[in-house]
Design a protein around this motif. Sequence first.
Motif, PDB file in Angstrom:
ATOM      1  N   UNK A  39       0.503  -0.976  -0.200  1.00 35.32           N
ATOM      2  CA  UNK A  39       0.010   0.084   0.039  1.00 35.32           C
ATOM      3  C   UNK A  39       0.997   1.632  -0.045  1.00 35.32           C
ATOM      4  N   UNK A  40       2.227   1.717  -1.197  1.00 35.90           N
ATOM      5  CA  UNK A  40       2.146   2.367  -1.180  1.00 35.90           C
ATOM      6  C   UNK A  40       3.017   3.337  -2.496  1.00 35.90           C
ATOM      7  N   UNK A  41       2.838   3.918  -3.017  1.00 35.04           N
ATOM      8  CA  UNK A  41       2.938   4.152  -4.151  1.00 35.04           C
ATOM      9  C   UNK A  41       4.189   3.891  -5.057  1.00 35.04           C
ATOM     10  N   UNK A 225      -1.235  -4.490  11.489  1.00 36.80           N
ATOM     11  CA  UNK A 225      -1.083  -3.879  10.913  1.00 36.80           C
ATOM     12  C   UNK A 225       0.871  -3.695  11.585  1.00 36.80           C
ATOM     13  N   UNK A 226       0.472  -4.725  12.845  1.00 34.61           N
ATOM     14  CA  UNK A 226       1.757  -5.667  13.250  1.00 34.61           C
ATOM     15  C   UNK A 226       2.254  -6.037  12.223  1.00 34.61           C
ATOM     16  N   UNK A 227       1.760  -6.593  11.350  1.00 38.44           N
ATOM     17  CA  UNK A 227       2.447  -7.369   9.912  1.00 38.44           C
ATOM     18  C   UNK A 227       2.898  -7.088   9.320  1.00 38.44           C
ATOM     19  N   UNK A 228       3.051  -5.292   8.935  1.00 36.64           N
ATOM     20  CA  UNK A 228       3.159  -4.933   8.157  1.00 36.64           C
ATOM     21  C   UNK A 228       1.422  -4.166   7.372  1.00 36.64           C
ATOM     22  N   UNK A 232      -5.273  -4.594   2.272  1.00 35.55           N
ATOM     23  CA  UNK A 232      -6.172  -5.044   2.730  1.00 35.55           C
ATOM     24  C   UNK A 232      -7.088  -3.977   4.598  1.00 35.55           C
ATOM     25  N   UNK A 233      -5.878  -3.716   4.833  1.00 30.66           N
ATOM     26  CA  UNK A 233      -6.443  -3.004   6.104  1.00 30.66           C
ATOM     27  C   UNK A 233      -6.832  -2.065   5.664  1.00 30.66           C
TER      28      UNK A 233
END
Lengths: 261, 346
Positions: A39-41, A225-228, A232-233
Amino acid sequence: MRRQIGNLLSGFYLTACYIYILLPVAVLILFSFQDGRLAVPPFKGPVLDWYVTAFNNPRMMDGLINSLKVGIGSSALSVILGFLAAYGISRYEFPARRLLQGVIILPLAVSYLLVGMGLLVTLSSLGLGPSLWVVVIGHVVINMPLAFAICLTQLGEHQRKIEWAARDLGASTFRVLTQVTMPMIAPAMIAAFCLCFTLSWDEFIIAFLVTRFDVTLPIVIWTMLRGGLNPQTNAVGSFIFLCSILMLIAVELLLFRKRHA
Amino acid sequence: MNPHLEVEAVSKIYNAVTALDQVSLAVEQGGYVVLLGPSGSGKTTLLSVIGGFTVPTSGRVSIAGKDVTELSPAERPTTTLFQDYALFPHMSVAGNVGFGLKVRRVPAVERERRIAAALDLVGLAGYGGRAIHEMSGGQRQRVALARALVVEPEILLLDEPLGALDLNLRRQMQDELLALQRRTGRTFVHVTHDQEEAMALASLVVVMNKGRIEDAGAPKRIYERPATLFTATFMGESTQIRGRVSGTNMVETAIGLLHGAAEQLIGTEVVLIVRPENIRTEPSDIDLGGARIREATFQGAHYRVLAKTERGDQDFVLRLPPNSVVEQGRLLRLSCRAENLVVLAR
């Protein structure tokens, strides 16, 4: 000329404010449609894959259902208790009425962390384990004052006169409450319910402290989120945001539109 | 016959402030009582005590021979027409009117019939399905009337019911209230601060001041022969002549010795009251001396004239016919009939 510059500056300032507030949410929503695992550009898509994944994730769905249970249960309790308290405070004269009103409002000023810790300590001293029920209790503690305050503003002198008229015609207190007072302020009560639900829906700290196996949606997201970072989040976050916005629109329509009419 | 409504020595004290001070009142069945007084006179508190909304500090209230002092508003045979009507905003017109019947568990069929009859009574036949916000101010008042009367109360209490209406509508509602009271034969107790409204409606006017009843009686008597100076002033304009009782039926005043039916002891400070329409400009029983016109205002049916004695020590207010010469400074010779001069203690 000077006025134009002034307008321009105000407009710029306002835009900056809104960007500051909304940009993170916009980014969150944008990358929920990301085509890819990160989930990054740069943004690729849009695709609905992550929504499908999220709604097929049993942990996510359990969290969603738990959140709904807690939200609906705690909001209903908050509104009922808040309404009854507001009715008592506004309709009866008794010693220390103001003081009691202050005490009812007080939890609004107490941090969620303290409420959660307090509940945890109380639970262990009673020998009870963490559960969704305790989250409901915690959310009632923080939301009831809000429901109380909203109901109290609606129970003014005008409404009191109308209740008098009902009593004058022979109605009992129970009938006055159920057939006159509650229907009369129903829009405010529903609005209070929506507001409580919104707050309960994304409350994290109390829910985190007093649950263990059955957890609410914000806890599920936090765990993930702790898993990166994962689109999906983002999808679930967007969904939560959408629900909150819908609730707030409902509040706006029910509570504030009425005043302009 | 026993009075229909009886208030015995009722007092109400709020945090050391006396709102009602030993008030007693007896009303016959079918009377139209108007409680009249300025704000803070206790008239609304008295209405509230009769309706059961305010518990008196001491005293007794009975209705139709039954002591109701301890009963709540719901248990009393009274209903109230509230100042702002207090209609149920979430119910239809029929829902509002039928509320009291529903509480009394009147069967649906009979309820429908009585709602229709009550709406018909107040001139709103066929309006049952309307929402309250669709009704005008005057119509809302009628709905409130129908709602209060449909349960057939012994006494209808009206709390400044005409205050919110404009003048024309107020006159019209006055006539309708009176007609409604005659038709239903119920006892009405009406609170107002408007003395014209009181005179137009009442069979019994109760003038209140500072928590006490100043005077009670038929409107004509109250206006023409008030029992106290307060009543005289509150019921309308008058010329007031200060003086001192100097002998049997003799009062010494700034404008000379006047003969009046003074029951007060010799030496008592008194005020003589004459209503404007009772001052004459031709010789009559009692000579009030000469006075010059200071101001005259045309009021349609008559001139309202303010006059003063030459020495400037006495003011008069009187009426002259519309065809009179009312130039400033004109000298009038004033007099009045003996029965129109009221002597009151100061």
